[in-house]
Design a protein around this motif. Sequence first.
Motif, mmCIF file in Angstrom:
data_model
loop_
_atom_site.group_PDB
_atom_site.id
_atom_site.type_symbol
_atom_site.label_atom_id
_atom_site.label_comp_id
_atom_site.label_asym_id
_atom_site.label_seq_id
_atom_site.Cartn_x
_atom_site.Cartn_y
_atom_site.Cartn_z
ATOM 1 N N ILE B 52 1.266 3.887 10.163
ATOM 2 C CA ILE B 52 0.132 3.022 9.801
ATOM 3 C C ILE B 52 0.231 1.717 10.560
ATOM 4 O O ILE B 52 1.252 1.022 10.460
ATOM 5 C CB ILE B 52 0.111 2.771 8.278
ATOM 6 C CG1 ILE B 52 -0.301 4.054 7.559
ATOM 7 C CG2 ILE B 52 -0.821 1.608 7.913
ATOM 8 C CD1 ILE B 52 -0.204 4.002 6.051
ATOM 9 N N ASN B 53 -0.814 1.404 11.333
ATOM 10 C CA ASN B 53 -0.895 0.094 11.963
ATOM 11 C C ASN B 53 -2.325 -0.129 12.456
ATOM 12 O O ASN B 53 -3.241 0.534 11.956
ATOM 13 C CB ASN B 53 0.157 -0.076 13.065
ATOM 14 C CG ASN B 53 0.706 -1.514 13.104
ATOM 15 O OD1 ASN B 53 -0.039 -2.443 13.357
ATOM 16 N ND2 ASN B 53 1.994 -1.675 12.817
ATOM 17 N N ASP B 54 -2.480 -1.026 13.404
ATOM 18 C CA ASP B 54 -3.795 -1.536 13.805
ATOM 19 C C ASP B 54 -4.448 -0.604 14.826
ATOM 20 O O ASP B 54 -3.783 -0.064 15.704
ATOM 21 C CB ASP B 54 -3.579 -2.909 14.440
ATOM 22 C CG ASP B 54 -4.828 -3.756 14.487
ATOM 23 O OD1 ASP B 54 -5.880 -3.314 14.001
ATOM 24 O OD2 ASP B 54 -4.740 -4.876 15.010
ATOM 25 N N VAL B 104 0.789 6.986 0.971
ATOM 26 C CA VAL B 104 -0.238 5.984 0.686
ATOM 27 C C VAL B 104 -0.664 6.131 -0.767
ATOM 28 O O VAL B 104 -0.858 7.250 -1.261
ATOM 29 C CB VAL B 104 -1.458 6.158 1.618
ATOM 30 C CG1 VAL B 104 -2.526 5.102 1.320
ATOM 31 C CG2 VAL B 104 -1.040 6.105 3.085
ATOM 32 N N ALA B 105 -0.809 4.999 -1.447
ATOM 33 C CA ALA B 105 -1.292 4.996 -2.827
ATOM 34 C C ALA B 105 -2.773 5.349 -2.866
ATOM 35 O O ALA B 105 -3.541 4.949 -1.989
ATOM 36 C CB ALA B 105 -1.088 3.621 -3.453
ATOM 37 N N ILE B 106 -3.157 6.097 -3.900
ATOM 38 C CA ILE B 106 -4.571 6.389 -4.171
ATOM 39 C C ILE B 106 -4.951 5.678 -5.466
ATOM 40 O O ILE B 106 -4.310 5.870 -6.495
ATOM 41 C CB ILE B 106 -4.802 7.900 -4.346
ATOM 42 C CG1 ILE B 106 -4.362 8.656 -3.102
ATOM 43 C CG2 ILE B 106 -6.268 8.185 -4.671
ATOM 44 C CD1 ILE B 106 -4.182 10.143 -3.355
ATOM 45 N N THR B 107 -5.990 4.852 -5.388
ATOM 46 C CA THR B 107 -6.463 4.102 -6.542
ATOM 47 C C THR B 107 -7.981 4.238 -6.606
ATOM 48 O O THR B 107 -8.657 3.997 -5.598
ATOM 49 C CB THR B 107 -6.057 2.611 -6.409
ATOM 50 O OG1 THR B 107 -4.623 2.530 -6.281
ATOM 51 C CG2 THR B 107 -6.489 1.809 -7.636
ATOM 52 N N ASP B 112 -5.494 3.122 -0.968
ATOM 53 C CA ASP B 112 -5.319 1.746 -1.441
ATOM 54 C C ASP B 112 -4.745 0.903 -0.307
ATOM 55 O O ASP B 112 -3.549 0.614 -0.264
ATOM 56 C CB ASP B 112 -4.394 1.748 -2.663
ATOM 57 C CG ASP B 112 -4.525 0.461 -3.461
ATOM 58 O OD1 ASP B 112 -4.890 -0.569 -2.878
ATOM 59 O OD2 ASP B 112 -4.247 0.506 -4.677
ATOM 60 N N PHE B 113 -5.617 0.473 0.582
ATOM 61 C CA PHE B 113 -5.221 -0.150 1.848
ATOM 62 C C PHE B 113 -5.614 -1.618 1.895
ATOM 63 O O PHE B 113 -6.637 -2.025 1.328
ATOM 64 C CB PHE B 113 -5.940 0.554 3.001
ATOM 65 C CG PHE B 113 -5.161 1.684 3.623
ATOM 66 C CD1 PHE B 113 -3.801 1.827 3.429
ATOM 67 C CD2 PHE B 113 -5.814 2.599 4.441
ATOM 68 C CE1 PHE B 113 -3.104 2.869 4.026
ATOM 69 C CE2 PHE B 113 -5.122 3.639 5.047
ATOM 70 C CZ PHE B 113 -3.762 3.770 4.841
ATOM 71 N N GLY B 114 -4.823 -2.401 2.629
ATOM 72 C CA GLY B 114 -5.235 -3.732 3.055
ATOM 73 C C GLY B 114 -6.291 -3.616 4.146
ATOM 74 O O GLY B 114 -6.622 -2.513 4.602
ATOM 75 N N PRO B 115 -6.809 -4.768 4.606
ATOM 76 C CA PRO B 115 -7.991 -4.751 5.483
ATOM 77 C C PRO B 115 -7.785 -4.076 6.842
ATOM 78 O O PRO B 115 -8.749 -3.571 7.422
ATOM 79 C CB PRO B 115 -8.319 -6.236 5.664
ATOM 80 C CG PRO B 115 -7.122 -6.994 5.208
ATOM 81 C CD PRO B 115 -6.420 -6.131 4.214
ATOM 82 N N TRP B 116 -6.561 -4.047 7.371
ATOM 83 C CA TRP B 116 -6.363 -3.542 8.733
ATOM 84 C C TRP B 116 -5.578 -2.253 8.790
ATOM 85 O O TRP B 116 -5.318 -1.732 9.876
ATOM 86 C CB TRP B 116 -5.637 -4.606 9.578
ATOM 87 C CG TRP B 116 -6.391 -5.875 9.667
ATOM 88 C CD1 TRP B 116 -6.134 -7.032 8.984
ATOM 89 C CD2 TRP B 116 -7.554 -6.133 10.470
ATOM 90 N NE1 TRP B 116 -7.063 -7.990 9.308
ATOM 91 C CE2 TRP B 116 -7.938 -7.467 10.217
ATOM 92 C CE3 TRP B 116 -8.305 -5.361 11.368
ATOM 93 C CZ2 TRP B 116 -9.045 -8.039 10.837
ATOM 94 C CZ3 TRP B 116 -9.396 -5.932 11.994
ATOM 95 C CH2 TRP B 116 -9.753 -7.259 11.719
ATOM 96 N N GLU B 117 -5.176 -1.718 7.671
ATOM 97 C CA GLU B 117 -4.321 -0.524 7.701
ATOM 98 C C GLU B 117 -5.120 0.716 8.113
ATOM 99 O O GLU B 117 -6.149 1.029 7.521
ATOM 100 C CB GLU B 117 -3.685 -0.284 6.325
ATOM 101 C CG GLU B 117 -2.631 -1.311 5.954
ATOM 102 C CD GLU B 117 -1.940 -0.950 4.650
ATOM 103 O OE1 GLU B 117 -0.833 -0.408 4.710
ATOM 104 O OE2 GLU B 117 -2.517 -1.206 3.581
ATOM 105 N N MET C 44 0.479 -4.647 2.391
ATOM 106 C CA MET C 44 -0.907 -4.272 2.679
ATOM 107 C C MET C 44 -1.321 -4.859 4.034
ATOM 108 O O MET C 44 -2.516 -4.921 4.346
ATOM 109 C CB MET C 44 -1.806 -4.731 1.529
ATOM 110 C CG MET C 44 -1.375 -4.109 0.199
ATOM 111 S SD MET C 44 -2.429 -4.540 -1.196
ATOM 112 C CE MET C 44 -3.841 -3.462 -0.888
ATOM 113 N N LYS C 135 2.920 0.652 -6.376
ATOM 114 C CA LYS C 135 2.168 1.700 -7.067
ATOM 115 C C LYS C 135 3.171 2.680 -7.650
ATOM 116 O O LYS C 135 4.057 3.186 -6.940
ATOM 117 C CB LYS C 135 1.244 2.425 -6.093
ATOM 118 C CG LYS C 135 0.413 3.525 -6.724
ATOM 119 C CD LYS C 135 -0.947 3.044 -7.218
ATOM 120 C CE LYS C 135 -1.750 4.148 -7.867
ATOM 121 N NZ LYS C 135 -3.136 3.731 -8.161
#
Lengths: 139, 139, 139
Positions: B52-54, B104-107, B112-117, C44, C135
Motif C-alpha cells: 500500500i502506497n501512493d 486492510v480493515a473493513i468498516t 478503511d483507508f486514509g486519503p492516499w492509501e 492511515m 481495528k
Amino acid sequence: MKSFRKELWFNIPSRRAFINITPQVEDALRESGIQEGFVLVNPMHITASVYINDDEQGLLHDYEAFLEKLAPHEPTSRYQHNNTGEDNADAHIKRQVMGREVVVAITNGKLDFGPWEQIFYGEFDGGRRKRVLVKIIGE
Amino acid sequence: MKSFRKELWFNIPSRRAFINITPQVEDALRESGIQEGFVLVNPMHITASVYINDDEQGLLHDYEAFLEKLAPHEPTSRYQHNNTGEDNADAHIKRQVMGREVVVAITNGKLDFGPWEQIFYGEFDGGRRKRVLVKIIGE
Amino acid sequence: MKSFRKELWFNIPSRRAFINITPQVEDALRESGIQEGFVLVNPMHITASVYINDDEQGLLHDYEAFLEKLAPHEPTSRYQHNNTGEDNADAHIKRQVMGREVVVAITNGKLDFGPWEQIFYGEFDGGRRKRVLVKIIGE
C-alpha cells in the motif's frame, strides 16, 4: 468464531538460518479444525522473522548474503544498540527487512497457497530457545 | 462469520511494474457483502508483492530505481539461486523488501483507508500469468 | 463476531521519530472487550510505519541511521516524486522497508506477545497531524 493457539519452539545452533516451518503450521491448522479464516504466524522475538518464499538452497544463500551486506554483523561497535552489551543490533535490522509476520488465508481447511509458497522461520540471532506463535481464527 | 475468496489474474508484459489494484479489491469487497472485518490481499507467487502506497508516477519510478540498486537484476550470475536455471533471484529479494501481503480493515462495507492509501501489485518477474488472492472474513 | 475501531492521533514535531504506542493499543483492546481475535494496527498515511521491535534508544538510533543511509532525505532532487513539489520521497521508501502494518494475536483479552515485543509508530515525514487505525475483530 473459533480460535486456536499453538507455540512452535526452536533452538538454532548457528547465529543465522532459514527453516521451512510449513509442515508445523499445517499440523496446527489440522488440530484447529478451522475450515475458513486466517492464520497469523509470527516469532515472539524481535531478532527473527517469519516470511513466505521459496525453499531453494541457492536463494536462502542469496538472502543471507543480501542481508549481511545490508546490515553487517561486524564490526559490532558500529551499532549503538550493542553498547547495551548485546551484539545483535544487525539481527534487529535484518528482521525488519524480511518482515515480522505472515497472515495466510485458510480455505476448505487448507493454507490457501500458490504452488511455491512456503513459510520460513528466519533466525538472525540464534543459540537460544525461541518461540513462534501460530494463531488461527475462523470457523 | 462470513468468508469470501476471489482470485485476480495478471499478465504483465514487462519484467517489472506496479499496478494499482484498489478498484478490483473494492469490487471483491462489494461482492462479499461483508460490512465489518479484514481483507487479506497477497500474490500467490513469490516474486511479486502486494503493498500500500501512493499512486504517483514519480514515486513508482523511485521505487523501481531504489530496488534495482539494492538488488540488481544483472549480472544474474551474482545470485546462487540463478544456478538453478532461473534468472529471477533479484525478484525474490525485491519482493521481500516491498513485502508480501496487506491486511486492510473493513468498516461499514468499505476499505478503511486514509486519503492516499492505494493497494498495488508489484511485479518483479513478469511475462507470465500470475494470481493475487483476495480473502475476506467478517460479518 | 465483534469488531472495534479506534483512531490514534499524532503530531510529531520532527521529521522522523519512533514512538512506542503499545499502551494506546492495549487501551483500545480493553475498550473493545474482545478476548480472542486479531488486532490490526496501521498508519492511515503512506509516509509512516507501524512495526514491532525493541524499545531501546540505541536501537532506535540504529534504525534511523540505517534507513537514512539506505534512502537519504537529501539531495531531495534525486527522487522523481519530489518533482511534484513534495520533499518526502525518502519517507515513502523508508516506510516500505519498515513495513506498513502489524497484525497481533489476542489471547485471553491481551496482546499475545513475547517478552520484548512493543508496537511502534515510525514517522518519516512529521510536522503534521496523522492517524493510526486500530481495528479489532474477534469475540
